[in-house]
Enzyme design. Sequence first.
Site, mmCIF file in Angstrom:
data_model
loop_
_atom_site.group_PDB
_atom_site.id
_atom_site.type_symbol
_atom_site.label_atom_id
_atom_site.label_comp_id
_atom_site.label_asym_id
_atom_site.label_seq_id
_atom_site.Cartn_x
_atom_site.Cartn_y
_atom_site.Cartn_z
ATOM 1 N N ASP A 18 0.859 -1.080 0.060
ATOM 2 C CA ASP A 18 -0.014 0.008 -0.092
ATOM 3 C C ASP A 18 0.955 1.338 -0.033
ATOM 4 O O ASP A 18 1.981 1.305 0.658
ATOM 5 C CB ASP A 18 -0.874 -0.046 1.275
ATOM 6 N N GLY A 21 0.238 5.286 -4.489
ATOM 7 C CA GLY A 21 -0.471 6.672 -5.001
ATOM 8 C C GLY A 21 0.201 7.866 -4.169
ATOM 9 O O GLY A 21 0.657 8.848 -4.644
ATOM 10 N N HIS A 35 3.018 2.944 -8.842
ATOM 11 C CA HIS A 35 2.954 1.511 -9.117
ATOM 12 C C HIS A 35 4.248 1.205 -9.810
ATOM 13 O O HIS A 35 4.873 -0.053 -9.708
ATOM 14 C CB HIS A 35 1.610 1.239 -10.022
ATOM 15 N N ARG A 69 -11.773 1.677 -9.200
ATOM 16 C CA ARG A 69 -10.739 2.883 -9.420
ATOM 17 C C ARG A 69 -10.928 3.193 -10.866
ATOM 18 O O ARG A 69 -11.513 2.815 -11.630
ATOM 19 C CB ARG A 69 -9.125 2.425 -9.309
ATOM 20 N N LEU A 129 11.244 -20.847 -4.063
ATOM 21 C CA LEU A 129 10.190 -19.877 -3.419
ATOM 22 C C LEU A 129 9.004 -20.073 -4.251
ATOM 23 O O LEU A 129 8.934 -20.077 -5.553
ATOM 24 C CB LEU A 129 10.801 -18.323 -3.466
HETATM 25 C C1 FPP Z 1 -1.682 0.111 -3.228
HETATM 26 O O1 FPP Z 1 -1.209 1.625 -3.451
HETATM 27 C C2 FPP Z 1 -1.291 -0.530 -4.551
HETATM 28 C C3 FPP Z 1 -1.786 -1.334 -5.383
HETATM 29 C C4 FPP Z 1 -3.399 -1.391 -5.603
HETATM 30 C C5 FPP Z 1 -1.355 -2.070 -6.568
HETATM 31 C C6 FPP Z 1 0.019 -2.799 -6.251
HETATM 32 C C7 FPP Z 1 0.680 -2.913 -7.580
HETATM 33 C C8 FPP Z 1 2.009 -2.900 -7.722
HETATM 34 C C9 FPP Z 1 2.890 -2.783 -6.668
HETATM 35 C C10 FPP Z 1 2.611 -3.048 -9.176
HETATM 36 C C11 FPP Z 1 2.334 -4.323 -9.900
HETATM 37 C C12 FPP Z 1 2.798 -5.604 -9.323
HETATM 38 C C13 FPP Z 1 3.132 -6.394 -9.776
HETATM 39 C C14 FPP Z 1 3.705 -7.800 -8.926
HETATM 40 C C15 FPP Z 1 3.336 -6.850 -11.347
HETATM 41 P P1 FPP Z 1 -2.267 2.609 -3.708
HETATM 42 O O2 FPP Z 1 -2.482 3.003 -5.118
HETATM 43 O O3 FPP Z 1 -3.477 2.106 -2.949
HETATM 44 O O4 FPP Z 1 -1.783 3.745 -2.849
HETATM 45 P P2 FPP Z 1 -2.425 4.771 -2.092
HETATM 46 O O5 FPP Z 1 -2.987 4.438 -0.819
HETATM 47 O O6 FPP Z 1 -1.194 5.617 -1.547
HETATM 48 O O7 FPP Z 1 -3.074 5.643 -2.868
#
Ligand code: FPP
Length: 236
Positions: A18, A21, A35, A69, A129
């Site tokens: 998390d 963003g 991301h 989203r 793993l």
């Molecule tokens: C949360 O941050 C993150 C996500 C919803 C997406 C996670 C994806 C990745 C790390 C990239 C793709 C991964 C792989 C394994 C290919 P948020 O967007 O909710 O952040 P915020 O809470 O600050 O808005």
Amino acid sequence: MSATNNNLLPQHVSIIMDGNGRWAKQRGKERTEGHIEGVESVRACTEYAAERGIKYLSLFAFSEENWGRPQEEVEALMSLMVKCISAETPTFTKNNIRFVVLGNLERLSEGLRTEIADCMALTAGNTGLTLILFLSYSGKWDIVQAANRVLASNGGEGEITMEQLEAALCTRAAAIPDPDLLIRTSGEMRISNYMLWQSAYTEYYFTDILWPDFRKNEFKAALDEYAKRERRYGKV
Ligand code: FPP
């Protein structure tokens, strides 16, 4: 029972990634940039998990709720997944990593499903793993799909037992044990409809670090903390 965790290294570590963003916003960048940087943390943590001899590392990459989203962000995330899986497949092969994706995959595009199926098939025999990506996943969805599977196999007869339901969860069906340690980054302290059933006795670790900044040292700190925990499973 001993004062500290009797099994110092978790067998299964799971991460709610998390804060991508917010990481981007702090730098005046688009959310997608967060991301993209988050993928570097995925790489670093996968590498470190393998180095430490952790057997299962699972990552909550996209929840069922995330479909809500803005379309532009969903599309960017999905194309990032396709790109990453395809780019990382040779690394998985080289490092003996088995790749597994769990979730309501029917909602994914055909292109992404093909990429996933190919990578899973290619790495199925790997014995190091196991890296699990939860995509289009929610804990409630998992429990309902498990109940429906049991009902179908029972022919609608009799009551569902706890053992039957547990065995039909998508993790158990894929022979993935329940998580020992669940890490959530970015300072949020909730489980957000993740592995609801499977985390009944999981140790939680919350950190303020945003996911793109969560690398080897931060992962090590979480493992060190886990090693100090006493797990009693409701006993004394
Ligand atoms: C949360 O941050 C993150 C996500 C919803 C997406 C996670 C994806 C990745 C790390 C990239 C793709 C991964 C792989 C394994 C290919 P948020 O967007 O909710 O952040 P915020 O809470 O600050 O808005």
